[in-house]
Scaffold this motif. Structure first.
Motif, PDB file in Angstrom:
ATOM      1  N   ILE A  85       0.855  -1.179   0.000  1.00 14.25           N
ATOM      2  CA  ILE A  85       0.000   0.000   0.000  1.00 14.25           C
ATOM      3  C   ILE A  85       0.893   1.232   0.000  1.00 14.25           C
ATOM      4  N   GLN A  86       0.284   2.378  -0.263  1.00 18.17           N
ATOM      5  CA  GLN A  86       1.005   3.655  -0.235  1.00 18.17           C
ATOM      6  C   GLN A  86       0.643   4.380   1.056  1.00 18.17           C
ATOM      7  N   ALA A  87       1.633   4.633   1.908  1.00 14.45           N
ATOM      8  CA  ALA A  87       1.342   5.217   3.213  1.00 14.45           C
ATOM      9  C   ALA A  87       2.451   6.173   3.628  1.00 14.45           C
ATOM     10  N   TYR A  88       2.177   6.928   4.695  1.00 11.48           N
ATOM     11  CA  TYR A  88       3.145   7.862   5.261  1.00 11.48           C
ATOM     12  C   TYR A  88       3.924   7.139   6.365  1.00 11.48           C
ATOM     13  N   VAL A  89       5.239   7.068   6.224  1.00 13.06           N
ATOM     14  CA  VAL A  89       6.070   6.403   7.226  1.00 13.06           C
ATOM     15  C   VAL A  89       6.510   7.442   8.252  1.00 13.06           C
ATOM     16  N   ARG A  90       6.101   7.222   9.500  1.00 10.41           N
ATOM     17  CA  ARG A  90       6.407   8.177  10.564  1.00 10.41           C
ATOM     18  C   ARG A  90       7.811   7.945  11.119  1.00 10.41           C
ATOM     19  N   GLU A  91       8.289   8.910  11.882  1.00 11.75           N
ATOM     20  CA  GLU A  91       9.654   8.851  12.387  1.00 11.75           C
ATOM     21  C   GLU A  91       9.878   7.689  13.339  1.00 11.75           C
ATOM     22  N   ASP A  92       8.804   7.211  13.989  1.00 11.29           N
ATOM     23  CA  ASP A  92       8.942   6.077  14.907  1.00 11.29           C
ATOM     24  C   ASP A  92       8.767   4.735  14.208  1.00 11.29           C
ATOM     25  N   ALA A 212       3.670  18.355   6.040  1.00 11.70           N
ATOM     26  CA  ALA A 212       3.972  18.419   4.606  1.00 11.70           C
ATOM     27  C   ALA A 212       5.312  17.788   4.257  1.00 11.70           C
ATOM     28  N   THR A 213       6.139  17.516   5.254  1.00 16.57           N
ATOM     29  CA  THR A 213       7.433  16.872   4.984  1.00 16.57           C
ATOM     30  C   THR A 213       7.280  15.376   4.710  1.00 16.57           C
ATOM     31  N   PHE A 214       6.076  14.822   4.929  1.00 17.87           N
ATOM     32  CA  PHE A 214       5.837  13.399   4.701  1.00 17.87           C
ATOM     33  C   PHE A 214       5.162  13.188   3.352  1.00 17.87           C
ATOM     34  N   GLN A 215       5.591  12.177   2.636  1.00 26.74           N
ATOM     35  CA  GLN A 215       4.994  11.798   1.366  1.00 26.74           C
ATOM     36  C   GLN A 215       4.677  10.310   1.384  1.00 26.74           C
ATOM     37  N   ARG A 216       3.644   9.913   0.646  1.00 25.54           N
ATOM     38  CA  ARG A 216       3.320   8.489   0.560  1.00 25.54           C
ATOM     39  C   ARG A 216       4.457   7.714  -0.083  1.00 25.54           C
ATOM     40  N   GLN A 217       4.672   6.504   0.429  1.00 28.15           N
ATOM     41  CA  GLN A 217       5.672   5.608  -0.137  1.00 28.15           C
ATOM     42  C   GLN A 217       5.190   4.172   0.024  1.00 28.15           C
ATOM     43  N   PRO A 218       5.723   3.237  -0.767  1.00 30.16           N
ATOM     44  CA  PRO A 218       5.253   1.849  -0.683  1.00 30.16           C
ATOM     45  C   PRO A 218       5.650   1.209   0.648  1.00 30.16           C
ATOM     46  N   VAL A 219       4.677   0.565   1.289  1.00 30.48           N
ATOM     47  CA  VAL A 219       4.932  -0.204   2.507  1.00 30.48           C
ATOM     48  C   VAL A 219       4.102  -1.487   2.443  1.00 30.48           C
ATOM     49  N   PRO A 220       4.531  -2.558   3.085  1.00 31.23           N
ATOM     50  CA  PRO A 220       3.731  -3.785   3.094  1.00 31.23           C
ATOM     51  C   PRO A 220       2.460  -3.602   3.901  1.00 31.23           C
ATOM     52  N   ILE A 221       1.398  -4.243   3.452  1.00 28.35           N
ATOM     53  CA  ILE A 221       0.111  -4.126   4.131  1.00 28.35           C
ATOM     54  C   ILE A 221       0.156  -4.751   5.520  1.00 28.35           C
ATOM     55  N   SER A 222       1.197  -5.492   5.841  1.00 27.53           N
ATOM     56  CA  SER A 222       1.373  -6.051   7.183  1.00 27.53           C
ATOM     57  C   SER A 222       1.501  -4.960   8.239  1.00 27.53           C
ATOM     58  N   LYS A 223       1.788  -3.729   7.828  1.00 28.84           N
ATOM     59  CA  LYS A 223       1.865  -2.598   8.762  1.00 28.84           C
ATOM     60  C   LYS A 223       0.477  -2.088   9.164  1.00 28.84           C
ATOM     61  N   LEU A 224      -0.560  -2.570   8.471  1.00 31.98           N
ATOM     62  CA  LEU A 224      -1.907  -2.029   8.650  1.00 31.98           C
ATOM     63  C   LEU A 224      -2.596  -2.635   9.872  1.00 31.98           C
TER      64      LEU A 224
END
Length: 458
Positions: A85-92, A212-224
């Motif tokens: 999926i396309q999601a925002y990856v946070r700093e943590d 605004a410094t975050f952009q969507r990027q590909p991540v595995p749906i296992s993070k959901l």
């Protein structure tokens, strides 16, 4: 008359047109009525084949507090390669599927201030009446739910708005909240600033710049993390939408994802299914406590434990709590139970999680959001516009509801009555929601919270 027999051992079937039950054979007075392969109560009079079976001739078998024995009955599902999926990856390291700015109030006294700020900036706010005049566990529950909302990764930035004199004042709340990223979370005490609107706008603009410094990027749906909820159930809920959500849950868990099922009173009568799917004896004991503690809550307030099906449930064909629960719990699929969560706990173990809380729609979606669910699958046979702060996917149990309330309903499970397999279609739709497609609750501004309360208000 078209009917569906759900399980081979059932002695009732469901009328496809009405959702109500019809006897498949003679059922003598006192005998069990079987649906989903389990008793949903007993006949209060002789029932003949072809008769309607409902509240006029069916009564619950359930009692109050029960003793349980652990009979492990689970298997780990065969894994699948996670889809992306396309999601925002946070700093943590967590992900968000939205990048909103949220205003979280420490107390209900600043609800209108938050609404003014939201209107001026486009931020989202969720009014509630609590944060002061509460004692003990109620006060702690409020703090834990607000903490979960503030930490939710769908929010790219959060303004914590306080009055200043409340029990849950910002310095006191910060001791519960703990350390936060000051770029992502900012605090405003309105009694301590001359122009709280101007200052709030300034802080929200800073939060927007950070988000605004975050952009969507590909991540595995296992993070959901996905919440599972039903509301306004009918006689089709346990045939279409709830089993469909259970199939989705199993598929996500096979891809190492995480789902959370709540509504403890709507597990009564089906609780042993989950107890025996617990992966350890310790977890089994936690599930027993989850069930019996909620029963004690009813007893403490002098209420009937099993008087649960609502007027709308009964009109839709649900007769007893067993009838409702055995349909409701199908949302949990077949996966093992890996954790039991309390109010404000964050779901972190991949698999099926059980979450404490009532069936009340707004309280339940709030609990699921505070537990970290990125979105909620919400099945309904009667229909409701209610939405959580996160995307709330409304899944209709029947096509009529889907067609008459297109501004409420996002996905139609009613086609399952014609034999369609919709699991892959639902999974594909959820991937699009994760990628940014808005649900109806988002499009129409249906975002609400309600916090569970059990005690004294001063």
């Amino acid at each position: 008359m078209r009917t569906v027999k759900i399980h081979s051992s059932d002695n009732v079937a469901v009328n496809i047109e009405t959702g109500h039950k019809v006897a498949l054979c003679d059922i003598p007075q006192g005998s069990n009525v079987i649906k989903y392969g389990y008793p949903i109560g007993h006949a209060t009079q002789d029932i003949h084949a072809g008769d309607s079976v409902h509240v006029h001739n069916l009564k619950t078998n359930l009692n109050e507090l029960l003793d349980y024995t652990y009979h492990p009955d689970f298997q780990w599902p065969d894994p699948e390669e996670p889809e992306m999926i396309q999601a925002y990856v946070r700093e943590d390291g967590n992900i968000g599927i939205r990048n909103d700015i949220w205003i979280i109030n420490t107390v209900g006294c600043v609800n209108k201030t938050a609404e003014q700020l939201a209107k001026a900036t486009g931020a989202l706010t969720f009014p509630h009446p609590y944060g002061c005049s509460q004692l003990g566990e109620d006060h702690q529950t409020t703090q834990m739910i607000l903490k979960g909302l503030i930490n939710h990764p769908n929010a790219g930035g959060v303004l914590v708005l306080g009055l200043g004199c409340e029990n849950n004042n910002i310095p006191a709340f910060q001791s519960v909240l703990g350390e936060v990223n000051p770029n992502r979370v900012k605090f405003l005490v309105v009694q301590e600033t001359q122009d709280e609107i101007a200052e709030g706008i300034r802080l929200i603009n800073e939060l927007k710049a950070y988000a605004a410094t975050f952009q969507r990027q590909p991540v595995p749906i296992s993070k959901l993390k996905v919440g599972l909820k039903c509301g306004g159930s009918d006689g089709f809920s346990g045939i279409t939408a709830n089993p469909l959500v259970g199939q989705f849950s199993d598929k996500l868990i096979r891809q190492d994802g995480l789902t959370v099922l709540t509504e403890v009173p709507e597990m009564f009568g089906a609780e042993t299914i989950f107890m025996n799917r617990c992966v350890t004896l310790e977890l089994f004991n936690k599930t027993v406590n989850l069930i019996n503690d909620f029963k004690r809550y009813f007893i403490r307030h002098g209420q009937e434990i099993y008087e649960n099906p609502s007027p709308g449930n009964k009109a839709g064909g649900i007769s007893t709590l067993e009838d409702k629960s055995l349909g409701c719990t199908q949302k949990g699929g077949t996966a093992p139970v890996v954790d039991v969560l309390g109010y404000g706990d964050t779901a972190s173990k991949n698999g099926l999680n059980l979450l404490n809380g009532p069936g009340n729609d707004i309280v339940a979606v709030t609990n699921l959001t505070a537990a970290g669910c990125h979105l909620i699958l919400f099945t309904t046979g009667r229909g409701t516009p209610v939405g959580a702060p996160v995307p709330t996917v409304k899944i209709s149990t029947n096509t009529h509801l889907y067609e008459t309330k297109p501004h409420w309903i996002d996905f139609n499970a009613g086609e399952m009555l014609d034999g369609k397999n919709l699991c892959n279609d639902l999974f594909a739709y959820i991937r699009r929601v994760c990628d940014g497609e808005q649900t109806n609750n988002e499009k129409h501004g249906y975002r609400e919270i309600a916090i569970f309360k059990d005690g004294v208000t001063l």
